[in-house]
Design a protein around this motif. Structure first.
Motif, PDB file in Angstrom:
ATOM      1  N   UNK A   1     -12.398   0.345  10.483  1.00 45.33           N
ATOM      2  CA  UNK A   1     -12.108  -0.915  10.030  1.00 45.33           C
ATOM      3  C   UNK A   1     -10.898  -1.376   9.741  1.00 45.33           C
ATOM      4  N   UNK A   2      -9.914  -0.512   9.705  1.00 44.25           N
ATOM      5  CA  UNK A   2      -8.699  -0.586   9.432  1.00 44.25           C
ATOM      6  C   UNK A   2      -8.442  -0.712   7.633  1.00 44.25           C
ATOM      7  N   UNK A   3      -9.438   0.022   7.018  1.00 47.49           N
ATOM      8  CA  UNK A   3      -9.375   0.031   5.495  1.00 47.49           C
ATOM      9  C   UNK A   3      -8.109   0.770   5.021  1.00 47.49           C
ATOM     10  N   UNK A   4      -7.575   0.308   3.869  1.00 47.66           N
ATOM     11  CA  UNK A   4      -6.362   1.191   3.320  1.00 47.66           C
ATOM     12  C   UNK A   4      -6.816   1.615   1.851  1.00 47.66           C
ATOM     13  N   UNK A   5      -7.177   2.807   1.454  1.00 44.47           N
ATOM     14  CA  UNK A   5      -7.459   3.275   0.406  1.00 44.47           C
ATOM     15  C   UNK A   5      -7.308   4.695   0.308  1.00 44.47           C
ATOM     16  N   UNK A   6      -7.359   5.393  -1.031  1.00 46.00           N
ATOM     17  CA  UNK A   6      -7.197   6.902  -0.917  1.00 46.00           C
ATOM     18  C   UNK A   6      -8.525   7.448  -1.382  1.00 46.00           C
ATOM     19  N   UNK A   7      -8.997   8.210  -0.347  1.00 46.75           N
ATOM     20  CA  UNK A   7     -10.346   8.605  -0.464  1.00 46.75           C
ATOM     21  C   UNK A   7     -10.735   9.699  -1.622  1.00 46.75           C
ATOM     22  N   UNK A   8     -11.757   9.639  -2.321  1.00 45.49           N
ATOM     23  CA  UNK A   8     -12.070  10.414  -3.467  1.00 45.49           C
ATOM     24  C   UNK A   8     -11.305   9.982  -4.762  1.00 45.49           C
ATOM     25  N   UNK A   9     -11.041   8.804  -4.818  1.00 41.17           N
ATOM     26  CA  UNK A   9     -10.301   8.126  -6.236  1.00 41.17           C
ATOM     27  C   UNK A   9     -11.386   7.108  -6.380  1.00 41.17           C
TER      28      UNK A   9
END
Length: 198
Positions: A151-159
């Motif tokens: 989906x083209x998401x931008x985030x830092x996983x496991x925060x």
């Protein structure tokens, strides 16, 4: 780190709030971070997060996963302190979790501290994603890791704050894909104490 000031919470009303937690070990009640992503009527997302002292051990696997250890939470509020602060705010809104883990973790932490079982309105963004993108079943699945790419998401996983924001984004994209509003795809039979019009 003192218990956050209530003024620090985003001010609503909100259509829904995505919630995510990180834990310090295999005990689901060992919450060491909690994050919120609050979605306003115009779909803006405001995030809020806090470390939590789980008063439990930190397993090496968990620390490697999210980077949170004993030093990170030194001076942070305990779960009863943060829950007293958050519960009234959360009870007014529909909550979104990505899978059932976060709901179980909140319930487990309440049980650890002999707090009343939480009575909250929950929806699962994994179920919502399955409605919107059935083609992902068997082709990457509906976990945040795959949805981030697909989906083209931008985030830092496991925060916790970042994962909560990602869950909120999944719901917003699902609304567009299905051409339905959150209330129609939420898959919850219970309503929050206070609901607000779209």
């Amino acid at each position: 780190m003192a218990v956050p000031d209530a003024q620090a919470l985003p001010t609503g009303p909100f259509r829904f709030i995505a919630l995510d937690v990180e834990t310090s070990c295999g005990d689901s009640g060992s919450i060491c971070q909690i994050g919120l992503a609050c979605v306003s009527n115009d779909n803006r997302i405001e995030t809020w997060a806090s470390y939590v002292d789980p008063e439990q051990r930190f397993a090496a696997f968990n620390v490697q996963l999210h980077g949170i250890g004993p030093d990170t939470v030194a001076g942070a509020p305990t779960f009863p302190e943060i829950w007293e602060f958050l519960r009234p705010f959360l009870s007014m809104h529909h909550l979104v979790q990505h899978s059932n883990f976060d709901r179980k973790a909140i319930a487990a932490a309440c049980k650890v501290y002999c707090l009343p079982p939480p009575d909250l309105s929950w929806s699962d963004s994994v179920r919502i994603a399955r409605q919107a993108w059935p083609e992902f079943k068997g082709h990457g699945g509906h976990g945040l890791g795959h949805l981030k790419t697909a989906l083209g998401l931008e985030f830092t996983h496991h925060d916790a704050g970042e994962d909560a924001r990602a869950a909120a984004q999944v719901v917003l994209k699902a609304e567009n894909r299905l051409e339905l509003c959150f209330e129609q795809i939420a898959e919850t039979s219970r309503k929050a104490q206070m609901s607000f019009p779209l």
